[in-house]
Design a protein around this motif. Structure first.
Motif, PDB file in Angstrom:
ATOM      1  N   ILE A 102       0.836  -1.205   0.000  1.00 41.87           N
ATOM      2  CA  ILE A 102       0.000   0.000   0.000  1.00 41.87           C
ATOM      3  C   ILE A 102       0.872   1.257   0.000  1.00 41.87           C
ATOM      4  CG2 ILE A 102      -1.752   1.262   1.311  1.00 41.87           C
ATOM      5  CD1 ILE A 102      -2.827  -1.506   2.151  1.00 41.87           C
ATOM      6  N   GLU A 103       1.946   1.168   0.783  1.00 39.54           N
ATOM      7  CA  GLU A 103       2.869   2.300   0.850  1.00 39.54           C
ATOM      8  C   GLU A 103       3.435   2.637  -0.536  1.00 39.54           C
ATOM      9  OE1 GLU A 103       5.353   1.521   4.292  1.00 39.54           O
ATOM     10  OE2 GLU A 103       6.566   3.244   3.631  1.00 39.54           O
ATOM     11  N   PHE A 104       3.654   1.596  -1.315  1.00 39.18           N
ATOM     12  CA  PHE A 104       4.184   1.767  -2.663  1.00 39.18           C
ATOM     13  C   PHE A 104       3.286   2.693  -3.479  1.00 39.18           C
ATOM     14  CE2 PHE A 104       4.784   0.351  -7.064  1.00 39.18           C
ATOM     15  CZ  PHE A 104       6.175   0.392  -7.161  1.00 39.18           C
ATOM     16  N   SER A 105       1.971   2.472  -3.357  1.00 41.76           N
ATOM     17  CA  SER A 105       1.032   3.336  -4.084  1.00 41.76           C
ATOM     18  C   SER A 105       1.033   4.757  -3.535  1.00 41.76           C
ATOM     19  CB  SER A 105      -0.388   2.792  -3.969  1.00 41.76           C
ATOM     20  OG  SER A 105      -0.523   1.670  -4.767  1.00 41.76           O
ATOM     21  N   LEU A 106       1.144   4.852  -2.213  1.00 39.38           N
ATOM     22  CA  LEU A 106       1.156   6.189  -1.599  1.00 39.38           C
ATOM     23  C   LEU A 106       2.368   6.978  -2.095  1.00 39.38           C
ATOM     24  CD1 LEU A 106       0.085   5.226   2.029  1.00 39.38           C
ATOM     25  CD2 LEU A 106      -1.249   6.549   0.376  1.00 39.38           C
ATOM     26  N   ALA A 108       3.991   6.488  -4.897  1.00 40.21           N
ATOM     27  CA  ALA A 108       3.763   6.834  -6.306  1.00 40.21           C
ATOM     28  C   ALA A 108       2.835   8.038  -6.429  1.00 40.21           C
ATOM     29  CB  ALA A 108       3.177   5.640  -7.047  1.00 40.21           C
ATOM     30  N   GLY A 109       1.953   8.201  -5.454  1.00 40.16           N
ATOM     31  CA  GLY A 109       1.023   9.335  -5.486  1.00 40.16           C
ATOM     32  C   GLY A 109       1.549  10.540  -4.708  1.00 40.16           C
ATOM     33  N   ASP A 110       2.852  10.539  -4.384  1.00 36.50           N
ATOM     34  CA  ASP A 110       3.479  11.643  -3.635  1.00 36.50           C
ATOM     35  C   ASP A 110       2.788  11.947  -2.315  1.00 36.50           C
ATOM     36  OD1 ASP A 110       5.482  12.087  -5.474  1.00 36.50           O
ATOM     37  OD2 ASP A 110       4.208  13.391  -6.715  1.00 36.50           O
ATOM     38  N   TYR A 111       2.285  10.935  -1.661  1.00 37.75           N
ATOM     39  CA  TYR A 111       1.644  11.134  -0.363  1.00 37.75           C
ATOM     40  C   TYR A 111       2.735  11.491   0.647  1.00 37.75           C
ATOM     41  CZ  TYR A 111      -2.329  10.445   2.754  1.00 37.75           C
ATOM     42  OH  TYR A 111      -3.373  10.645   3.618  1.00 37.75           O
ATOM     43  N   ILE A 150      -8.132  -3.574  -2.908  1.00 38.55           N
ATOM     44  CA  ILE A 150      -9.049  -2.435  -2.752  1.00 38.55           C
ATOM     45  C   ILE A 150      -8.383  -1.326  -1.935  1.00 38.55           C
ATOM     46  CG2 ILE A 150     -11.241  -1.684  -1.727  1.00 38.55           C
ATOM     47  CD1 ILE A 150     -12.360  -4.497  -2.411  1.00 38.55           C
ATOM     48  N   ALA A 151      -7.764  -1.723  -0.829  1.00 44.46           N
ATOM     49  CA  ALA A 151      -7.095  -0.721   0.024  1.00 44.46           C
ATOM     50  C   ALA A 151      -6.050   0.041  -0.791  1.00 44.46           C
ATOM     51  CB  ALA A 151      -6.440  -1.404   1.227  1.00 44.46           C
ATOM     52  N   ARG A 152      -5.284  -0.695  -1.582  1.00 40.83           N
ATOM     53  CA  ARG A 152      -4.236  -0.072  -2.389  1.00 40.83           C
ATOM     54  C   ARG A 152      -4.840   0.860  -3.449  1.00 40.83           C
ATOM     55  NH1 ARG A 152      -0.925  -3.889  -6.256  1.00 40.83           N
ATOM     56  NH2 ARG A 152      -3.065  -4.036  -7.005  1.00 40.83           N
ATOM     57  N   ALA A 153      -5.946   0.414  -4.059  1.00 37.88           N
ATOM     58  CA  ALA A 153      -6.578   1.243  -5.087  1.00 37.88           C
ATOM     59  C   ALA A 153      -7.118   2.545  -4.497  1.00 37.88           C
ATOM     60  CB  ALA A 153      -7.706   0.463  -5.761  1.00 37.88           C
ATOM     61  N   LEU A 154      -7.475   2.497  -3.196  1.00 38.49           N
ATOM     62  CA  LEU A 154      -8.055   3.687  -2.564  1.00 38.49           C
ATOM     63  C   LEU A 154      -6.998   4.598  -1.937  1.00 38.49           C
ATOM     64  CD1 LEU A 154     -11.148   2.108  -0.753  1.00 38.49           C
ATOM     65  CD2 LEU A 154     -11.056   3.224  -2.995  1.00 38.49           C
ATOM     66  N   ALA A 155      -5.737   4.172  -2.012  1.00 37.98           N
ATOM     67  CA  ALA A 155      -4.667   4.855  -1.276  1.00 37.98           C
ATOM     68  C   ALA A 155      -4.680   6.373  -1.465  1.00 37.98           C
ATOM     69  CB  ALA A 155      -3.309   4.274  -1.675  1.00 37.98           C
ATOM     70  N   ASN A 156      -4.760   6.795  -2.705  1.00 35.07           N
ATOM     71  CA  ASN A 156      -4.636   8.236  -2.973  1.00 35.07           C
ATOM     72  C   ASN A 156      -5.982   8.931  -3.147  1.00 35.07           C
ATOM     73  OD1 ASN A 156      -1.670   8.340  -2.980  1.00 35.07           O
ATOM     74  ND2 ASN A 156      -1.878   6.988  -4.753  1.00 35.07           N
ATOM     75  N   ASN A 157      -6.982   8.432  -2.420  1.00 36.05           N
ATOM     76  CA  ASN A 157      -8.320   9.036  -2.451  1.00 36.05           C
ATOM     77  C   ASN A 157      -8.898   9.237  -3.847  1.00 36.05           C
ATOM     78  OD1 ASN A 157      -8.864   9.491   0.383  1.00 36.05           O
ATOM     79  ND2 ASN A 157      -7.102  10.887   0.283  1.00 36.05           N
ATOM     80  N   PRO A 158      -8.985   8.169  -4.627  1.00 41.88           N
ATOM     81  CA  PRO A 158      -9.530   8.337  -5.971  1.00 41.88           C
ATOM     82  C   PRO A 158     -11.021   8.639  -5.906  1.00 41.88           C
ATOM     83  CG  PRO A 158      -9.388   6.020  -5.463  1.00 41.88           C
ATOM     84  CD  PRO A 158      -8.777   6.749  -4.300  1.00 41.88           C
ATOM     85  N   GLU A 159     -11.545   9.102  -7.034  1.00 41.02           N
ATOM     86  CA  GLU A 159     -12.986   9.347  -7.108  1.00 41.02           C
ATOM     87  C   GLU A 159     -13.675   8.281  -7.939  1.00 41.02           C
ATOM     88  OE1 GLU A 159     -13.557  13.347  -8.432  1.00 41.02           O
ATOM     89  OE2 GLU A 159     -12.225  14.116  -6.870  1.00 41.02           O
ATOM     90  N   VAL A 160     -12.853   7.548  -8.691  1.00 44.12           N
ATOM     91  CA  VAL A 160     -13.393   6.504  -9.559  1.00 44.12           C
ATOM     92  C   VAL A 160     -12.657   5.208  -9.248  1.00 44.12           C
ATOM     93  CG1 VAL A 160     -13.679   5.761 -11.963  1.00 44.12           C
ATOM     94  CG2 VAL A 160     -13.797   8.198 -11.393  1.00 44.12           C
ATOM     95  N   LEU A 161     -13.396   4.108  -9.218  1.00 45.27           N
ATOM     96  CA  LEU A 161     -12.758   2.804  -9.047  1.00 45.27           C
ATOM     97  C   LEU A 161     -13.133   1.909 -10.221  1.00 45.27           C
ATOM     98  CD1 LEU A 161     -11.042   0.963  -7.181  1.00 45.27           C
ATOM     99  CD2 LEU A 161     -13.184   0.200  -6.137  1.00 45.27           C
TER     100      LEU A 161
END
Ligand code: ATP
Ligand code: MG
Length: 339
Positions: A102-106, A108-111, A150-161
């Motif tokens: 999950i951190e990997f996605s964060l 990538a999204g510059d979290y 799902i958790a990973r897909a939601l990491a950067n607060n998307p609006e679309v899944l």
């Protein structure tokens, strides 16, 4: 919440295969929109264009009033942040722990780095997997892996899944668990969800509207209830027919001589029981129920009964006319039995 509009979209691969053929549709903000179709219909190719994992050959993709199909670089990254995706085979990184995935996605999204640990915990609580934070993907069941997905897909607060056959590798109970989570995030986070599948059980359970895809085209689009109650295209009729699985058992067929053999359909709040007893009494015919099924499509009911009506010819005829006026649909099954 994001509104999506696709206009005249086509994808032609280098081998000249037209995987997506002039497709147009709209998805309302906060909607759960489903695309169903047989293998090879072009579903995956279509959904992959929505976050530009696949560039369309022609056509437009509008997300909240922005046309995205030509975006590159920073603008493309920004749009992708708005769109999460989950897959049939989860696509987790095997040699990293769940938290690291999950951190990997964060990252990538510059979290912001200092906030990542908290965000990981928050996301894992959302899918009820906090206790699995430090284990590796191969120590999880399929359902748990998809929850990480799902958790990973939601990491950067998307609006679309976007969900590509997200439950197709799972058993019935685990599928239900994933559908409940998707409904929850749709409701609580207001996510717009586009879900593709070949499983009509999932469509029935989850979608508000359904598009049916065949040979790269959307051949039919309707509310979920309409798709099940009145499928229009031949392929949709076949898919829905298979879902209802109504065929007269072979063993019964030879016994069904005499009288008429009908399929009666009803929908909405009615049931056929009183009607059948009444017709039997008023027209002095015998009505035997051979086969039947009642399906609840979300809140509404679709009932299908196979009946055999025997008695005197004229009275049968009157009974059938009366039934015709009082059921949603009626079909003569005799041809099918004799085939
Ligand atoms: N990268 C590619 N290059 C060439 N042809 C492709 C490529 N990807 C898919 N296709 C072809 O495009 C068509 C649609 O494929 P796609 O994977 O989108 O179907 P699908 O509806 O997702 O099928 P399934 O239900 O089996 O996943 C198929 O004929 C497939 O062989
Ligand atoms: Mg596919």
């Amino acid at each position: 919440m994001s509104h999506i509009e696709v206009k005249g979209l086509s994808v032609v691969f280098q081998n000249k295969i037209t995987a997506v053929d002039n497709v147009s549709f709209q998805v309302e903000a906060g909607e759960i929109y489903g695309i169903v179709g047989l293998s090879g219909a072009g579903k995956s190719t279509l959904i992959r264009t929505l976050n530009l994992l696949q560039r369309p050959t022609t056509g437009e993709i509008w997300i909240d009033g922005q046309e995205i199909s030509h975006l590159k670089g920073q603008e493309l990254r920004q749009v992708r942040q708005k769109i999460g995706m989950i897959f049939q085979h989860f696509n987790l990184i095997e040699n990293r722990t769940i938290a690291e995935n999950i951190e990997f996605s964060l990252k990538a999204g510059d979290y912001p780095k200092e906030k990542r640990a908290d965000r990981v915990a928050e996301l894992l609580s959302l899918v009820d997997l906090l206790d699995k934070k430090d284990v590796y993907p191969n120590q999880l069941s399929g359902g748990q892996k998809q929850r990480v997905g799902i958790a990973r897909a939601l990491a950067n607060n998307p609006e679309v899944l976007l969900c590509d056959e997200a439950t197709s590798a799972l058993d019935v109970e685990t599928t239900e668990e994933i559908l409940k989570i998707l409904e929850k995030i749709n409701r609580e986070l207001g996510l717009t969800i586009i879900f593709i599948t070949h499983e009509l059980d999932v469509a029935k359970r989850l979608f508000k509207r359904v598009a049916v895809m065949e040979q790269g085209k959307i051949i039919e689009e309707a509310t979920t209830f309409e798709i099940f109650a009145q499928p229009q295209a031949a392929t949709t009729q076949k898919l829905v027919g298979r879902f209802f699985d109504l065929t007269i058992p072979q063993a019964l067929q030879s016994a069904l001589t005499g009288g008429v053999l009908l399929e009666l359909r009803y929908q909405g709040a009615h049931t056929l029981d009183p009607l059948i007893s009444q017709v039997s009494k008023d027209f002095n015919v015998l009505i035997g129920i051979i086969h039947g099924k009642i399906e609840y499509i979300q809140e509404a009911v679709i009932g299908i009964l196979f009946v055999q009506i025997t008695g005197e010819a004229q009275q049968i005829q009157q009974a059938v006319s009366y039934l015709k006026e009082n059921v949603y649909a009626i079909r003569d099954l005799r041809d099918e039995v004799e085939k």
